[in-house]
Motif scaffolding. Structure first.
Motif, PDB file in Angstrom:
ATOM      1  N   ILE A   1      53.448  17.637  48.232  1.00 33.08           N
ATOM      2  CA  ILE A   1      52.836  18.860  47.764  1.00 33.08           C
ATOM      3  C   ILE A   1      52.441  18.530  45.911  1.00 33.08           C
ATOM      4  CG2 ILE A   1      53.132  21.399  47.115  1.00 33.08           C
ATOM      5  CD1 ILE A   1      54.656  21.491  49.611  1.00 33.08           C
ATOM      6  N   LYS A   2      53.349  17.958  45.389  1.00 29.40           N
ATOM      7  CA  LYS A   2      53.068  17.547  44.025  1.00 29.40           C
ATOM      8  C   LYS A   2      51.865  16.665  43.708  1.00 29.40           C
ATOM      9  CE  LYS A   2      55.688  15.669  40.020  1.00 29.40           C
ATOM     10  NZ  LYS A   2      56.819  14.960  39.521  1.00 29.40           N
ATOM     11  N   ALA A   3      51.823  15.566  44.750  1.00 33.62           N
ATOM     12  CA  ALA A   3      50.763  14.749  44.609  1.00 33.62           C
ATOM     13  C   ALA A   3      49.461  15.385  44.726  1.00 33.62           C
ATOM     14  CB  ALA A   3      51.037  13.577  45.726  1.00 33.62           C
ATOM     15  N   TYR A   4      49.273  16.312  45.821  1.00 33.72           N
ATOM     16  CA  TYR A   4      47.899  16.989  45.844  1.00 33.72           C
ATOM     17  C   TYR A   4      47.778  18.018  44.874  1.00 33.72           C
ATOM     18  CZ  TYR A   4      47.608  15.460  50.639  1.00 33.72           C
ATOM     19  OH  TYR A   4      47.318  14.600  51.774  1.00 33.72           O
ATOM     20  N   SER A   5      48.863  18.793  44.377  1.00 34.16           N
ATOM     21  CA  SER A   5      48.729  19.540  43.212  1.00 34.16           C
ATOM     22  C   SER A   5      48.212  19.063  41.745  1.00 34.16           C
ATOM     23  CB  SER A   5      49.993  20.370  43.055  1.00 34.16           C
ATOM     24  OG  SER A   5      50.235  21.086  44.059  1.00 34.16           O
ATOM     25  N   LYS A   6      48.713  17.726  41.676  1.00 33.21           N
ATOM     26  CA  LYS A   6      48.336  16.751  40.446  1.00 33.21           C
ATOM     27  C   LYS A   6      46.866  16.680  40.651  1.00 33.21           C
ATOM     28  CE  LYS A   6      52.397  15.703  37.860  1.00 33.21           C
ATOM     29  NZ  LYS A   6      52.095  15.588  36.460  1.00 33.21           N
ATOM     30  N   CYS A   7      46.357  16.373  41.490  1.00 34.73           N
ATOM     31  CA  CYS A   7      44.989  16.122  41.789  1.00 34.73           C
ATOM     32  C   CYS A   7      44.305  17.055  41.913  1.00 34.73           C
ATOM     33  CB  CYS A   7      44.765  15.021  42.870  1.00 34.73           C
ATOM     34  SG  CYS A   7      45.606  13.434  42.852  1.00 34.73           S
ATOM     35  N   LEU A   8      44.705  18.401  41.984  1.00 33.79           N
ATOM     36  CA  LEU A   8      43.939  19.551  42.159  1.00 33.79           C
ATOM     37  C   LEU A   8      43.282  20.000  43.601  1.00 33.79           C
ATOM     38  CD1 LEU A   8      42.059  19.847  38.743  1.00 33.79           C
ATOM     39  CD2 LEU A   8      44.223  20.698  39.179  1.00 33.79           C
ATOM     40  N   GLU A   9      44.136  19.252  44.374  1.00 31.21           N
ATOM     41  CA  GLU A   9      43.519  19.322  46.083  1.00 31.21           C
ATOM     42  C   GLU A   9      44.551  20.583  46.551  1.00 31.21           C
ATOM     43  OE1 GLU A   9      41.399  17.852  47.490  1.00 31.21           O
ATOM     44  OE2 GLU A   9      40.766  16.350  46.240  1.00 31.21           O
ATOM     45  N   VAL A  10      44.516  21.625  45.942  1.00 26.90           N
ATOM     46  CA  VAL A  10      45.519  22.777  46.088  1.00 26.90           C
ATOM     47  C   VAL A  10      45.467  23.041  47.682  1.00 26.90           C
ATOM     48  CG1 VAL A  10      45.609  23.296  43.845  1.00 26.90           C
ATOM     49  CG2 VAL A  10      43.785  24.381  45.435  1.00 26.90           C
ATOM     50  N   ASP A  11      44.305  23.144  48.299  1.00 26.01           N
ATOM     51  CA  ASP A  11      44.127  23.502  49.780  1.00 26.01           C
ATOM     52  C   ASP A  11      45.010  22.534  50.609  1.00 26.01           C
ATOM     53  OD1 ASP A  11      42.363  25.505  49.106  1.00 26.01           O
ATOM     54  OD2 ASP A  11      40.636  24.327  49.261  1.00 26.01           O
ATOM     55  N   GLU A  12      45.242  21.262  50.073  1.00 27.46           N
ATOM     56  CA  GLU A  12      45.850  20.260  50.963  1.00 27.46           C
ATOM     57  C   GLU A  12      47.503  20.435  50.689  1.00 27.46           C
ATOM     58  OE1 GLU A  12      45.089  18.126  53.194  1.00 27.46           O
ATOM     59  OE2 GLU A  12      43.051  18.463  52.993  1.00 27.46           O
ATOM     60  N   ALA A  13      47.544  21.080  49.583  1.00 31.49           N
ATOM     61  CA  ALA A  13      49.014  21.404  49.155  1.00 31.49           C
ATOM     62  C   ALA A  13      49.541  22.453  49.725  1.00 31.49           C
ATOM     63  CB  ALA A  13      49.288  21.559  47.650  1.00 31.49           C
ATOM     64  N   ILE A  14      48.594  23.397  49.894  1.00 25.72           N
ATOM     65  CA  ILE A  14      49.176  24.626  50.564  1.00 25.72           C
ATOM     66  C   ILE A  14      49.183  24.418  52.260  1.00 25.72           C
ATOM     67  CG2 ILE A  14      48.252  27.132  51.284  1.00 25.72           C
ATOM     68  CD1 ILE A  14      46.775  27.162  48.553  1.00 25.72           C
ATOM     69  N   ARG A  15      48.337  23.684  52.758  1.00 26.87           N
ATOM     70  CA  ARG A  15      48.654  23.052  53.954  1.00 26.87           C
ATOM     71  C   ARG A  15      49.938  22.584  54.342  1.00 26.87           C
ATOM     72  NH1 ARG A  15      48.146  18.388  56.629  1.00 26.87           N
ATOM     73  NH2 ARG A  15      47.358  17.680  54.779  1.00 26.87           N
ATOM     74  N   VAL A  16      50.225  21.464  53.247  1.00 26.31           N
ATOM     75  CA  VAL A  16      51.635  20.974  53.656  1.00 26.31           C
ATOM     76  C   VAL A  16      52.863  22.027  53.517  1.00 26.31           C
ATOM     77  CG1 VAL A  16      53.272  19.266  52.845  1.00 26.31           C
ATOM     78  CG2 VAL A  16      50.705  18.727  52.913  1.00 26.31           C
ATOM     79  N   PHE A  17      52.564  22.937  52.450  1.00 22.83           N
ATOM     80  CA  PHE A  17      53.364  24.055  52.303  1.00 22.83           C
ATOM     81  C   PHE A  17      53.705  24.878  53.733  1.00 22.83           C
ATOM     82  CE2 PHE A  17      54.106  28.626  51.243  1.00 22.83           C
ATOM     83  CZ  PHE A  17      55.124  28.662  50.821  1.00 22.83           C
ATOM     84  N   ARG A  18      52.544  25.148  54.322  1.00 21.14           N
ATOM     85  CA  ARG A  18      52.528  25.993  55.699  1.00 21.14           C
ATOM     86  C   ARG A  18      53.222  25.291  56.641  1.00 21.14           C
ATOM     87  NH1 ARG A  18      51.859  30.655  52.975  1.00 21.14           N
ATOM     88  NH2 ARG A  18      49.944  30.863  52.186  1.00 21.14           N
ATOM     89  N   GLU A  19      53.170  23.889  56.742  1.00 20.21           N
ATOM     90  CA  GLU A  19      53.672  23.078  57.726  1.00 20.21           C
ATOM     91  C   GLU A  19      55.552  22.877  57.344  1.00 20.21           C
ATOM     92  OE1 GLU A  19      51.854  19.405  57.675  1.00 20.21           O
ATOM     93  OE2 GLU A  19      49.911  20.241  58.627  1.00 20.21           O
ATOM     94  N   MET A  20      55.940  23.203  56.287  1.00 22.26           N
ATOM     95  CA  MET A  20      57.376  23.057  55.964  1.00 22.26           C
ATOM     96  C   MET A  20      58.410  23.651  57.158  1.00 22.26           C
ATOM     97  SD  MET A  20      57.571  23.213  51.857  1.00 22.26           S
ATOM     98  CE  MET A  20      59.305  22.549  51.854  1.00 22.26           C
ATOM     99  N   GLY A  21      57.962  24.696  57.732  1.00 20.51           N
ATOM    100  CA  GLY A  21      58.549  25.531  58.767  1.00 20.51           C
ATOM    101  C   GLY A  21      58.691  24.715  59.866  1.00 20.51           C
ATOM    102  N   LEU A  22      57.468  23.973  60.210  1.00 20.63           N
ATOM    103  CA  LEU A  22      57.362  23.102  61.619  1.00 20.63           C
ATOM    104  C   LEU A  22      58.344  22.055  61.584  1.00 20.63           C
ATOM    105  CD1 LEU A  22      53.726  22.838  62.016  1.00 20.63           C
ATOM    106  CD2 LEU A  22      55.249  24.472  62.756  1.00 20.63           C
ATOM    107  N   TYR A  23      59.079  21.448  60.334  1.00 23.41           N
ATOM    108  CA  TYR A  23      60.192  20.366  60.165  1.00 23.41           C
ATOM    109  C   TYR A  23      61.340  21.152  59.909  1.00 23.41           C
ATOM    110  CZ  TYR A  23      55.552  17.513  59.813  1.00 23.41           C
ATOM    111  OH  TYR A  23      54.577  16.936  59.955  1.00 23.41           O
ATOM    112  N   GLY A  24      61.496  22.428  59.903  1.00 17.11           N
ATOM    113  CA  GLY A  24      62.831  22.996  59.733  1.00 17.11           C
ATOM    114  C   GLY A  24      63.011  22.802  58.389  1.00 17.11           C
ATOM    115  N   CYS A  25      62.161  22.906  57.255  1.00 17.97           N
ATOM    116  CA  CYS A  25      62.563  22.665  55.870  1.00 17.97           C
ATOM    117  C   CYS A  25      62.140  24.180  55.068  1.00 17.97           C
ATOM    118  CB  CYS A  25      61.536  21.673  55.294  1.00 17.97           C
ATOM    119  SG  CYS A  25      61.903  19.896  56.007  1.00 17.97           S
TER     120      CYS A  25
END
Length: 412
Positions: free
Chosen positions: A262-286
């Motif tokens: 998420i930090k890597a995507y946010s640093k590059c201003l790829e915020v949509d990708e960062a939000i997508r990874v954020f939404r997937e955190m529950g799938l991995y139990g995180c």
């Protein structure tokens, strides 16, 4: 006719006289040379030169008689006055450990001997000596122990040599050994590419597949390169590749690994990708933590999507999580630049309530924004309120802010 005959007679007479004079002169010169030669010969006979006779030849010395075998005596007894060379403590320890390693020792015995050494140089000597013994070969356990000893003892050059040997196939592969090598290479500035060489070797190996620790180490080393925006895009491709390979290999990421993505995507201003990874955190139990929300809030504010950033900030506070000071200040400045002063003031007071204080630039952005918006009196009142709440605001900061407000109020 008479005149011509007289002239002819005169010329003939002149020639005869000249010829006689020439013969007389040559004769006198020859007599002089003969007389000088004769006088020189007489002088040399009266005073002959003395010749120095050559020195008489010196006869060579007579050869000395060779001694008989009975007369030859060689002193082989040691000199009692010369003390034998004392062995250093390191040599004594090395010899004692070599004696302990009985013939037919195993890699487990060598590993035990290496771990018992407090001196990394002695451990390396034992490691090299055992490798030269017939019928013995180091395995991944002994190499792992030796690399750890070399790194902890700051023998970095020796550690690089050991890693090169492992890459060349000196021992069998294992995941802990390769992870240890990747960790060392990621910590060294000029061995960044070597870490990925080890990772590629792990992908091809059947015995040492990449683990979560492998991907965590590589992602962390990549994020250290994200110091400038134009450089971020270069390494973002590697982050994406590692993420895909991690999922394809069946490795389940944890919160720390997902936060780095998420930090890597946010640093590059790829915020949509960062939000997508954020939404997937529950799938991995995180479960997201404060770092997760901070990366998203900062990335959204820098992208210009301040309203979404404010939403993640409120979600952070609803979960009783406290953002970092840098997240607070970016959000305050972004809200002030969009003239959302009430929201910015609330964030400032929340920041002060968590024992954190904005810097001078953040204060100026908020207060001068109010003043330019025609709310100069509100800006002065807010400055006095901030002075009461912010115990870290010194007199210099207060006067700088006050003078700035007076200057803007005068122009308006």
């Amino acid at each position: 006719t008479k005149v011509n005959s007289e002239v002819t007679m005169g010329v003939t007479l002149h020639r005869s006289v000249t010829s006689s004079l020439r013969h007389h002169l040559l004769f006198s010169l020859s007599l002089r040379s003969i007389s000088s030669s004769a006088s020189h010969l007489c002088t040399s006979q009266q005073h002959p030169k003395t010749l120095i006779p050559p020195p008489p030849a010196v006869p060579p010395p007579p050869p000395s008689p060779s001694p008989s075998p009975s007369q030859i005596h060689i002193n082989l007894s040691p000199n009692p006055n010369r003390s034998p060379r004392t062995r250093t403590p390191l040599e004594q320890q090395f010899e004692s450990w070599v004696e302990k390693l009985k013939p037919g020792f195993t890699p487990a015995d060598v590993d035990e001997a290496l771990r018992a050494q407090s001196d990394p140089d002695l451990a390396l000597d034992i490691f090299r000596w055992t490798a030269q013994q017939r019928g013995y070969k180091h395995n991944h356990v002994s190499y792992l122990t030796m690399i750890q000893i070399a790194v902890s003892g700051k023998r970095f050059r020796q550690a690089e040599t050991l890693i090169d040997e492992v890459i060349a196939g000196a021992c069998s592969a294992s995941t802990p050994l390769y992870n240890s090598m990747i960790k060392f290479c990621c910590g060294r500035k000029f061995l960044f590419n070597r870490a990925f060489d080890v990772y590629k070797k792990m992908l091809k190996s059947e015995e040492a597949k990449p683990s979560l620790e492998t991907y965590t180490l590589l992602l962390n080393s990549l994020l250290r390169k994200f110091n400038k925006l134009n450089v971020c895009y270069v390494y973002l491709h590697a982050v994406r590749s590692l993420t895909k390979q991690m999922k394809a290999s069946g490795v389940i990421p944890d919160t720390f690994a997902l936060n780095m993505i998420i930090k890597a995507y946010s640093k590059c201003l790829e915020v949509d990708e960062a939000i997508r990874v954020f939404r997937e955190m529950g799938l991995y139990g995180c479960e997201p933590n404060a770092y997760t929300y901070c990366y998203l809030t900062k990335g959204l504010c820098e992208k210009g999507r301040v309203n979404q950033g404010l939403g993640f900030y409120k979600e952070t506070r609803s979960k009783k999580l406290v953002p970092k000071s840098s997240t607070y200040m970016i959000l305050i400045c972004s809200l002030a630049m969009e003239r959302r002063f009430e929201d910015a003031i609330d964030v400032v007071f929340d920041m002060l309530g968590n024992s954190m204080a904005p810097d001078l630039l953040t204060y100026k952005t908020l207060l001068e924004g109010l003043c330019r918006d025609g709310r100069g009196s509100d800006a002065f009142e807010l400055l006095e309120e901030l002075r009461k709440r912010d115990s870290l605001m010194n007199e210099k900061t207060y006067k700088t802010l006050l003078n700035g407000l007076h200057f803007l109020s005068r122009d308006s």
